[in-house]
Design a protein around this motif. Structure first.
Motif, PDB file in Angstrom:
ATOM      1  N   CYS A  34     -11.530  49.790 -88.015  1.00 52.23           N
ATOM      2  CA  CYS A  34     -10.683  50.198 -87.111  1.00 52.23           C
ATOM      3  C   CYS A  34     -11.571  50.212 -85.669  1.00 52.23           C
ATOM      4  O   CYS A  34     -12.729  50.756 -85.519  1.00 52.23           O
TER       5      CYS A  34
ATOM      6  N   LYS B  73      -7.729  53.233 -84.764  1.00 52.09           N
ATOM      7  CA  LYS B  73      -6.331  53.226 -85.681  1.00 52.09           C
ATOM      8  C   LYS B  73      -6.245  51.975 -86.354  1.00 52.09           C
ATOM      9  O   LYS B  73      -6.775  50.973 -85.805  1.00 52.09           O
TER      10      LYS B  73
ATOM     11  N   SER C 166      -3.584  61.442 -90.332  1.00 52.06           N
ATOM     12  CA  SER C 166      -3.499  61.567 -88.895  1.00 52.06           C
ATOM     13  C   SER C 166      -2.866  63.261 -88.808  1.00 52.06           C
ATOM     14  O   SER C 166      -1.873  63.495 -89.726  1.00 52.06           O
TER      15      SER C 166
ATOM     16  N   ASN D 292      -6.502  62.538 -87.080  1.00 49.95           N
ATOM     17  CA  ASN D 292      -7.580  61.942 -87.865  1.00 49.95           C
ATOM     18  C   ASN D 292      -8.919  62.872 -87.900  1.00 49.95           C
ATOM     19  O   ASN D 292      -9.614  63.393 -86.869  1.00 49.95           O
TER      20      ASN D 292
ATOM     21  N   ALA E 197      -7.797  60.846 -83.602  1.00 52.15           N
ATOM     22  CA  ALA E 197      -6.695  60.025 -83.287  1.00 52.15           C
ATOM     23  C   ALA E 197      -5.500  60.508 -83.974  1.00 52.15           C
ATOM     24  O   ALA E 197      -5.480  60.883 -85.012  1.00 52.15           O
TER      25      ALA E 197
ATOM     26  N   TYR F  84      -1.207  59.305 -84.724  1.00 52.37           N
ATOM     27  CA  TYR F  84      -0.664  57.837 -84.704  1.00 52.37           C
ATOM     28  C   TYR F  84       0.546  58.263 -84.015  1.00 52.37           C
ATOM     29  O   TYR F  84       1.130  59.353 -84.525  1.00 52.37           O
TER      30      TYR F  84
ATOM     31  N   GLU G 296       3.486  53.061 -84.616  1.00 51.62           N
ATOM     32  CA  GLU G 296       2.477  52.532 -85.104  1.00 51.62           C
ATOM     33  C   GLU G 296       2.507  53.188 -86.592  1.00 51.62           C
ATOM     34  O   GLU G 296       2.464  52.249 -87.526  1.00 51.62           O
TER      35      GLU G 296
END
Ligand code: PMP
Ligand code: GLU
Length: 396
Positions: A143, A150, A171, A173, A178, A180, A184
């Motif tokens: 990623c 992501k 998530s 993360n 991060a 989502y 996404e």
């Protein structure tokens, strides 16, 4: 004696090892600052501690059903309905000794030898090893920084093979922070549908989101996503209960049944007392949780702006969880205390021995240009720790 090749090939958890080392140094009287494990520095809220004491006094100290007590299962069902708009029945729920055991159980339940599991890089340290322990093959999906670390569909399509069985999504993360968004998650659920994959959604940091970022469970996006997702969650992070060891999983009844069967032989039930404490955590007042989240957000904001003000240092701007990934690549090839730093392990080792600051080398998460700092530690510790890091890098 020839011992197990499988066990010998497993790397012990580096997050736990470094944290234990930092704790030992502190015990020996050394002035160490630990940005190690993701473990809230707050005490478990009083109402939860009291519920555990009450459980002991009431004699609720015996074996419970292996997959957990009915009352806690109901509280978990109510939590899923309230927070995620997900409906489950009790036989779709298992309570385990931490989310970690839920993950171990689920891989045992779904994998046959050689089955592949897609894991995003950077990844939480235990996913690959848990897959290997279940005779599966972790397949790392790179990623990119530009994508906020992501998954992208392009990278996922490249990683798919006829042996791909499952995809892990985490998530908010660990280690990047991060989160989502809905689009996404929809794209990942469509991808999972296209290749008939089981989704393992690790939502342990669900409550730790900052600013306008919100957590959405991938399982809640469609009937199909619901059927193919096992949600993993627990009380460790949200309620400062890491040592109590209570996690839970929800999903397809047949998979949960196999997970319960595995658990009935490995550990039986998670600790009865901790289950009653978790019941209070999920059903009691939530104000301390809000206080902790506000405090984490304050620390995150401070860390991000402070780090970005230090020459040659930068970091990923986390949206949730309680970690900051510090980019240290500008210092590779430079010398400190007579040795050249070439990777995240050497950086972390030198920082610990020279400045008594413990961080986790990014290599533990598959990202060697970074080290991970947990801000689940007090503001004072954070300030002193960052002062030391600044002085460390300015000497390079
Ligand atoms: N998943 C992630 C991403 C984690 O960071 C952790 C932290 N230990 C776990 C699962 C397991 O949590 P626990 O076993 O304490 O519930
Ligand atoms: N999940 C935490 C971390 O990443 C705790 C340590 C562990 O379970 O590995 O630091």
């Amino acid at each position: 004696m020839i011992l197990s090749e499988k066990a010998k090939n497993i790397c012990p958890s580096l997050t736990l090892a470094i944290t234990a080392k930092a704790k030992q140094m502190a015990k020996e009287g050394l002035d160490v600052i630990s940005f190690g494990a993701g473990e809230p520095d707050f005490n478990t809220p009083k109402n939860i501690r009291e519920a555990a004491v009450k459980a002991i006094d009431l004699g609720l100290t015996r074996y419970t059903p292996a997959s957990g007590i009915t009352e806690l299962k109901q509280a978990i069902i109510d939590k899923f309905k309230r927070d995620n708009n997900l409906s489950y029945t009790p036989n779709q729920i298992i309570i385990s000794t931490g989310a970690k055991q839920c993950l171990a159980n689920v891989f045992q339940a779904i994998l046959n030898p050689g089955d592949e599991v897609l894991i995003p890089t950077p990844y939480w340290v235990s996913y690959p090893e848990l897959v290997r322990l279940s005779d599966g093959v972790p397949v790392f999906v790179e990623c990119e920084a530009e994508e906020n670390f992501k998954y992208t569909l392009k990278a996922l399509e490249k990683a798919i093979t006829p042996k791909t069985k499952s995809i892990v999504i985490n998530s908010p993360n660990n280690p990047t922070g991060a989160i989502y968004n809905k689009e996404e998650l929809l794209a990942i659920s469509e991808f999972a549908k296209k290749y008939n994959l089981l989704i393992i959604s690790d939502e342990i940091y669900e409550k730790l989101t900052y600013g306008h970022n919100i957590h959405i469970s991938i399982s809640s996006l469609s009937e199909d996503a619901y059927k193919r997702t096992i949600v993993i969650n627990g009380v460790s992070k949200s309620y400062a209960m890491t040592g109590w060891r209570i996690g839970y999983a929800a999903g397809d009844e047949d998979i949960i049944k196999l997970m319960s069967s595995v658990q009935s032989h490995t550990t039986s039930n998670p600790t009865s007392i901790a289950q009653y404490a978790a019941l209070e955590a999920l059903t009691g007042p939530q104000d301390e949780l809000c206080t902790m989240v506000k405090e984490f957000e304050k620390r995150r904001n401070y860390m991000v702006s402070r780090i970005n003000s230090i020459k040659n240092l930068s970091c990923i701007n986390a949206q949730g969880a309680f970690y900051i990934m510090l980019n240290i690549s500008a210092f590779y090839g430079k010398e400190i205390g007579g040795s050249i730093i070439n990777n995240s392990t050497e950086f972390a080792d030198a920082l610990l021995s020279k400045e008594k600051v413990a961080v986790i080398p990014g290599i533990a998460f598959g990202l060697d240009e970074y080290v991970r700092l947990s801000y689940a530690t007090s503001m004072t510790q954070i300030e002193v720790g960052l002062n030391r890091i600044e002085s460390f890098v300015s000497n390079m």
